[in-house]
Design an enzyme around this catalytic site. Structure first.
Site, PDB file in Angstrom:
ATOM      1  N   ASP A   1      -3.204   7.186   0.051  1.00 19.09           N
ATOM      2  CA  ASP A   1      -1.857   7.325  -0.498  1.00 19.09           C
ATOM      3  C   ASP A   1      -1.419   8.751  -0.296  1.00 19.09           C
ATOM      4  O   ASP A   1      -2.256   9.627  -0.073  1.00 19.09           O
ATOM      5  CB  ASP A   1      -1.885   7.105  -2.012  1.00 19.09           C
ATOM      6  CG  ASP A   1      -2.100   5.676  -2.385  1.00 19.09           C
ATOM      7  OD1 ASP A   1      -2.030   4.839  -1.490  1.00 19.09           O
ATOM      8  OD2 ASP A   1      -2.335   5.416  -3.579  1.00 19.09           O
TER       9      ASP A   1
ATOM     10  N   ASP B   1      -3.595   2.424  -6.227  1.00 17.12           N
ATOM     11  CA  ASP B   1      -3.439   2.636  -7.659  1.00 17.12           C
ATOM     12  C   ASP B   1      -2.817   1.442  -8.385  1.00 17.12           C
ATOM     13  O   ASP B   1      -3.131   1.170  -9.511  1.00 17.12           O
ATOM     14  CB  ASP B   1      -2.622   3.912  -7.932  1.00 17.12           C
ATOM     15  CG  ASP B   1      -1.365   3.998  -7.084  1.00 17.12           C
ATOM     16  OD1 ASP B   1      -0.933   2.937  -6.587  1.00 17.12           O
ATOM     17  OD2 ASP B   1      -0.825   5.092  -6.918  1.00 17.12           O
TER      18      ASP B   1
ATOM     19  N   ASP C   1      -2.426  -3.451  -5.214  1.00 16.20           N
ATOM     20  CA  ASP C   1      -3.327  -2.874  -4.213  1.00 16.20           C
ATOM     21  C   ASP C   1      -4.703  -3.540  -4.249  1.00 16.20           C
ATOM     22  O   ASP C   1      -5.513  -3.349  -3.336  1.00 16.20           O
ATOM     23  CB  ASP C   1      -3.525  -1.368  -4.460  1.00 16.20           C
ATOM     24  CG  ASP C   1      -2.289  -0.569  -4.101  1.00 16.20           C
ATOM     25  OD1 ASP C   1      -1.509  -1.062  -3.280  1.00 16.20           O
ATOM     26  OD2 ASP C   1      -2.109   0.533  -4.641  1.00 16.20           O
TER      27      ASP C   1
HETATM   28  P1  ATP Z   1       2.507   7.181  -2.202  1.00 19.43           P
HETATM   29  O1  ATP Z   1       1.822   6.335  -1.238  1.00 19.43           O
HETATM   30  O2  ATP Z   1       3.032   8.416  -1.611  1.00 19.43           O
HETATM   31  O3  ATP Z   1       1.783   7.370  -3.458  1.00 19.43           O
HETATM   32  P2  ATP Z   1       3.834   5.218  -3.348  1.00 19.43           P
HETATM   33  O4  ATP Z   1       3.221   4.120  -2.598  1.00 19.43           O
HETATM   34  O5  ATP Z   1       3.418   5.548  -4.710  1.00 19.43           O
HETATM   35  O6  ATP Z   1       3.834   6.494  -2.510  1.00 19.43           O
HETATM   36  P3  ATP Z   1       5.989   3.965  -4.347  1.00 19.43           P
HETATM   37  O7  ATP Z   1       5.573   4.306  -5.719  1.00 19.43           O
HETATM   38  O8  ATP Z   1       5.794   2.595  -3.810  1.00 19.43           O
HETATM   39  O9  ATP Z   1       5.357   4.964  -3.358  1.00 19.43           O
HETATM   40  O10 ATP Z   1       7.467   4.376  -4.188  1.00 19.43           O
HETATM   41  C1  ATP Z   1       8.218   4.032  -3.054  1.00 19.43           C
HETATM   42  C2  ATP Z   1       9.601   4.502  -3.264  1.00 19.43           C
HETATM   43  O11 ATP Z   1      10.169   3.846  -4.383  1.00 19.43           O
HETATM   44  C3  ATP Z   1       9.716   5.987  -3.552  1.00 19.43           C
HETATM   45  O12 ATP Z   1       9.876   6.723  -2.386  1.00 19.43           O
HETATM   46  C4  ATP Z   1      10.951   6.060  -4.418  1.00 19.43           C
HETATM   47  O13 ATP Z   1      12.095   6.137  -3.606  1.00 19.43           O
HETATM   48  C5  ATP Z   1      10.950   4.734  -5.139  1.00 19.43           C
HETATM   49  N1  ATP Z   1      10.370   4.860  -6.499  1.00 19.43           N
HETATM   50  C6  ATP Z   1       9.134   5.240  -6.820  1.00 19.43           C
HETATM   51  N2  ATP Z   1       8.947   5.227  -8.143  1.00 19.43           N
HETATM   52  C7  ATP Z   1      10.087   4.803  -8.686  1.00 19.43           C
HETATM   53  C8  ATP Z   1      10.553   4.572 -10.025  1.00 19.43           C
HETATM   54  N3  ATP Z   1       9.756   4.752 -11.082  1.00 19.43           N
HETATM   55  N4  ATP Z   1      11.790   4.152 -10.195  1.00 19.43           N
HETATM   56  C9  ATP Z   1      12.594   3.945  -9.135  1.00 19.43           C
HETATM   57  N5  ATP Z   1      12.241   4.144  -7.878  1.00 19.43           N
HETATM   58  C10 ATP Z   1      11.022   4.575  -7.628  1.00 19.43           C
END
Ligand code: ATP
Length: 917
Positions: A341, A646, A650
């Site tokens: 991630d 996480d 997943d």
């Molecule tokens: P990484 O792999 O970098 O950890 P991630 O897989 O955690 O990223 P996600 O959490 O799936 O990424 O988030 C993807 C997208 O969704 C983010 O780029 C953001 O634009 C949006 N996002 C993330 N968290 C939130 C939230 N709590 N509320 C609204 N939109 C969100």
């Protein structure tokens, strides 16, 4: 009970379903609590009154039983039988020595088992779950064990329910209750009261301890904790204790058993041959067979292997990598691709809003950490938020469509909840919004929680003047498709300029910032339920914010270390491709220029994905299902894949990966349960440390085996050769027992503590199917065994030629074997490099400690009269002692020369191979 004291929990009501049948207010009343939870003081008092929220530990085996179990082993049976027969034959000293050795072996076994158990206990402690609760009206995170009846607990997808709860809020919440009901399909939850006589599986307003939230969000009041919970009632179930073993160690144990059986058969044949054919007396031939059995069986090996593993587990835990399933230690050493991630693993997950974009302006936001103070500037000039109403609107949406809280703690600001949402709250402060005040003006009646598959979050909020709004925040591409219009510079709505937003979002993302769009919509005041359909194509886009989240410096180093170690690092993120590429460049991924998005992956079939998966290092805008496909595509290339994760979704990819790695801090319980390894600090550098440790443990297991087997083979060959040539045994069974159990275990343990070899992370990873007993290793064992035999007979013949007594000759042989073991130990310590550097000769404290102990023990059996009588030894002259040491040095020289020739030859062959493109 005095007034004001905590009420006794209504255990019976919980059991018979009382709580699910009552209106929530009655439950609050009975538990003397409210929807905003307990105060810290009250929670503390209740914890004292009712004890921790913990299931009783399963009873442990008594120390006596554990000691006796050490004798439950085929080898020990053989030794005990030998002790009985030697007693009948009146060899009482032999009987005593065998018994002493058996007891020492049991004590060593008991101690190492204790050590291993302690290591596992410490690890379980590190994995203790935490829970989000309301205390004094504010959200905070506490240890699961600190929950008390009356606490209000917040739940979200991926959480393990920490106690029995009566739900007071449930938004799209489903819970998997297989642990209680056996039903693996998740049950949808709601909050209304139910009829009393429902079975557990139908009580949809309850969430039971130990079950898993698979989707949505909710909150509930704790009705029962610890053994009063439903899971506590059907106890006896506590997590089974993991035994300290891995496939390799298992293989060795099986090998040991087969070897024992083989030895017994060979022993019986030899006995028959010697007694019936060769005319030995029963007495004589029996002792020879005992000698052979003791010589051939690697008695100390299982204990030393287990200790090696225990040390590895502890070393990893010290580096924040908690091993949940032990075989992972071995697999880690062969990892050839890490899929990681981005947020929080490669980056710090300390977010700060750095840009705010409206339909007319791009504001720069200053400030540090999560402190809700900082400047806002436009074209390098500081501006006041009062002059730009859009900033206030952005801030309000950010505050309301948000589940986090900011708290001042010892002078600095910390986030409870998602750091990204924390950063939004800090931004609100900078934009002049009083978050607490704002929150108190609104009531949230429903919400659509964030989910990686739809990539937005929405809340339905009502103010006290009968207005209702839906606030949405999410990934720009997603939110743009949900908007009808946008907020214009003058505050009115105007037509949506998608091209403008897309290009500006790209621009912000290319700086490595995570971009989030904010939108809203007015709804009828009577609406209290929020559906996905309410936000489709109906929103007004307010603007976007860009958040910085710098890479961890240690992650940059760790990525470089991986490349040196032949491990490819791939970033799989839910973030925007532009953001991912910028971060990929900063951490120096091998190929940061090409990106595959989730959409690209969807358009490919498995074969097409396999064709491109190796070269691409960045996968952006992916959802958890893509992770699973990526793991499989990489595995199709015969790569050993480590995958981080996480979220609850997943889990399949984590299970499928060769090593699933869950985040300890931001990871859900569901992800942790699916993983082999949990990172206590969520840090990429810890993965690499774990791999380094995994390689070290594997090397050490290999070293222990390489070192132990030639000793046994050498000794048994000695006996067989002596028997075949009709010679007197050059070493007695009791002396062999001494060597195997006392000296071999002590010296072997030194190898368990071996530090990482210098070039460990400069070698390519071990092949997926590479077996431990490779051709080279077998050759090394054979060579060392033959040299041992030569050493033994050389010294024995020398002693006989010198007209020494048989006892003295044997004493010299015993010392010769031990000296060869010591020299061989120095050789084995560096199986991949040279043993002739100062560093290698200097060794470690542990090596010299064990060598010191063994030397002292050898002096004792050679020179102490009492032990001379027991082991039938005689003092060795100083000159002969030197000769023995010189012979040991010659053994090392021969082995080292052979190794150097072999390594050079291999290096030459590798250089001659055509280099891959
Ligand atoms: P990484 O792999 O970098 O950890 P991630 O897989 O955690 O990223 P996600 O959490 O799936 O990424 O988030 C993807 C997208 O969704 C983010 O780029 C953001 O634009 C949006 N996002 C993330 N968290 C939130 C939230 N709590 N509320 C609204 N939109 C969100």
């Amino acid at each position: 009970m005095t007034d004001g004291a905590a009420p006794e929990p209504d255990v019976d009501a919980a059991a018979t379903g009382g709580n699910h049948a009552r209106p929530i207010d009655d439950v609050f009343e009975q538990l003397k609590t409210t929807s905003s939870g307990l105060s810290q003081d009250e929670a503390k008092a209740r914890l004292e009154a009712w004890g921790a929220n913990r299931l009783p530990e399963p009873p442990r085996r008594s120390i006596l039983l554990r000691f006796l179990l050490q004798f439950h082993n085929i080898l020990i049976y053989v030794l005990l039988a030998a002790a009985v027969v030697t007693a009948f034959l009146d060899h009482l000293i032999d009987t005593a020595v065998i018994l002493a050795v058996v007891i020492v072996n049991a004590v060593i076994g008991l101690v190492q088992e204790g050590k291993a158990e302690k290591a596992m206990d410490a690890i379980r402690q590190m994995l203790a779950p935490r829970a989000s609760v309301l205390r004094d009206g504010a959200r905070c995170s506490v240890e699961g064990e600190a929950l008390v009846p009356g606490d209000v607990v917040l739940l979200e997808a991926g959480d393990k329910v920490p106690a029995d709860l009566r739900l007071l809020q449930a938004h799209g919440m489903s819970v998997q209750e297989a642990i209680l009901t056996g039903e693996s399909v998740p049950v949808e939850k709601q909050t209304g009261a139910l009829t009393a006589d429902l079975p557990l599986g139908d009580r949809s307003n309850m969430a039971y301890s130990g079950t898993l939230v698979t989707s949505g969000q909710g909150r509930g009041v704790v009705t029962a904790t610890g053994s009063a919970t439903e899971i506590g009632r059907i106890s006896g179930l506590l997590s089974t204790v993991d035994t300290l073993t891995t496939p390799l160690v298992n293989q060795m144990n099986v090998f040991g058993k087969c070897l024992t059986a083989l030895i017994l058969v060979v022993g019986a044949l030899l006995f028959g041959f010697g007694y019936l054919v060769a005319g030995f007396s029963f007495d004589e031939i029996f002792m020879v067979v005992v000698g052979l059995s003791v010589a051939a069986i690697p008695e100390g090996l299982p204990a030393v292997l287990t200790i090696t593993l225990a040390i590895g587990v502890q070393a990893m835990a010290r580096r924040n990598a908690i091993v949940r399933r032990l075989p992972a230690i071995e697999t880690l050493g062969s990892v050839s691709v890490i899929c990681t991630d981005k947020t929080g693993t490669l980056t710090r997950n300390e977010m700060a809003v750095a840009s705010a974009l409206s339909s007319a302006h791009l504001f720069r936001i200053g400030g540090s950490g999560y402190e809700p103070k900082g400047t806002i500037s436009l074209d390098n000039t500081e501006v006041s938020s009062a002059d730009h109403s859009i900033l206030e609107e952005l801030a309000r949406s950010s505050a309301l469509c948000n589940d986090a809280a900011l708290r001042e703690h010892e002078g600095s600001w910390v986030v409870e909840g998602d750091p990204m949402e924390g950063a939004l709250l800090a931004f609100c402060g900078k934009a002049g919004l009083d978050v607490r005040g704002e929150l108190s003006r609104w009531t949230r009646t429903d919400a659509i929680p964030f989910d990686a598959s739809h990539r937005y979050m929405a809340t339905l909020n009502h103010d006290h003047d009968d207005h209702a709004y839906i606030f949405v925040k999410g990934a720009p591409e997603q939110v743009l498709t949900m908007c009808r219009d946008q907020r214009g510079p003058a505050g009115a709505t105007e037509a949506l300029n998608t091209a403008y937003w897309q290009s500006r979002a790209e621009e912000i993302a290319s700086l490595g910032q995570r971009v989030l769009a904010l939108a809203l919509r007015t709804v009828e005041p009577g609406q209290t339920v929020l559906e996905h359909s309410d936000v489709e194509g109906t929103l007004t886009l307010l603007g976007m914010v860009g958040m910085i989240d710098p890479p961890r410096p240690e992650a940059i180093e760790a990525v470089a270390e991986c490349h040196q170690a032949g491990i490819r690092v791939k970033m799989i993120t839910g973030d925007h491709a532009g953001t991912a590429m910028a971060i990929g460049r900063e951490i120096a991924l091998q190929n940061p220029a090409s990106v595959l998005t989730g959409r690209d992956i969807d358009a490919m079939d498995d074969a097409a994905l396999q064709a491109v998966v190796q070269d691409c290092d960045i996968f952006a805008r992916t959802s958890p299902e893509h992770k699973l496909r990526l793991v499989m595509a990489l595995q199709a290339h015969n790569l050993t894949v480590a995958m981080t994760g996480d979220g609850v979704n997943d889990a399949p990819a984590l299970k499928r990966a060769d090593t699933g790695i869950a985040m300890g801090q931001k990871g859900s319980e569901a992800a942790k349960e699916a993983s082999e390894l949990v990172l206590a600090d969520d840090n990429f550098a810890s993965i690499v440390a774990a791999i380094r440790q995994g390689r070290t443990v594997y090397d050490n297991l290999k070293k222990v085996i390489t070192w132990t087997l030639p000793t046994n083979a050498g000794e048994s060959l000695t006996i067989i050769v002596a028997l075949l040539f009709g010679m007197t045994l050059p070493v007695t069974p009791i002396q062999i027992l001494w060597i195997n159990l006392i000296t071999a275990v002590t010296l072997g343990i030194a190898l368990a503590f071996e530090p990482t070899e210098e070039n460990t992370m400069r070698r390519p990873p071990r092949g997926r199917t590479e077996s431990l007993l490779s051709g080279t290793l077998v050759w090394q064992i054979v060579l060392a065994s033959l040299l041992f035999v030569c050493g033994v007979f050389g010294v024995y013949n020398y002693a006989i030629e010198q007209d020494y007594s048989l006892e003295l000759a044997r004493t010299m042989v015993v010392n010769m074997i031990v000296i060869m073991e010591i020299f061989y130990l120095f050789f084995v310590r560096n199986i991949y490099g040279t043993s002739l550097t100062w560093q290698a000769v200097r060794g470690t404290g542990m090596v010299w400690l064990t060598v010191g102990i063994v030397t002292a023990a050898q002096f004792a059996i050679t020179y102490l009269p009492f032990l001379q009588r027991v082991f039938a030894t005689e003092p060795v002259a100083f000159r002969d002692g030197l000769l023995l040491c010189a012979t040991g040095a010659v053994l090392l020289a021969i082995l080292e020369t052979e190794k150097q020739i072999r390594l050079r030859w291999l290096a030459g062959r590798r250089a001659a191979l055509p280099t891959p493109e």
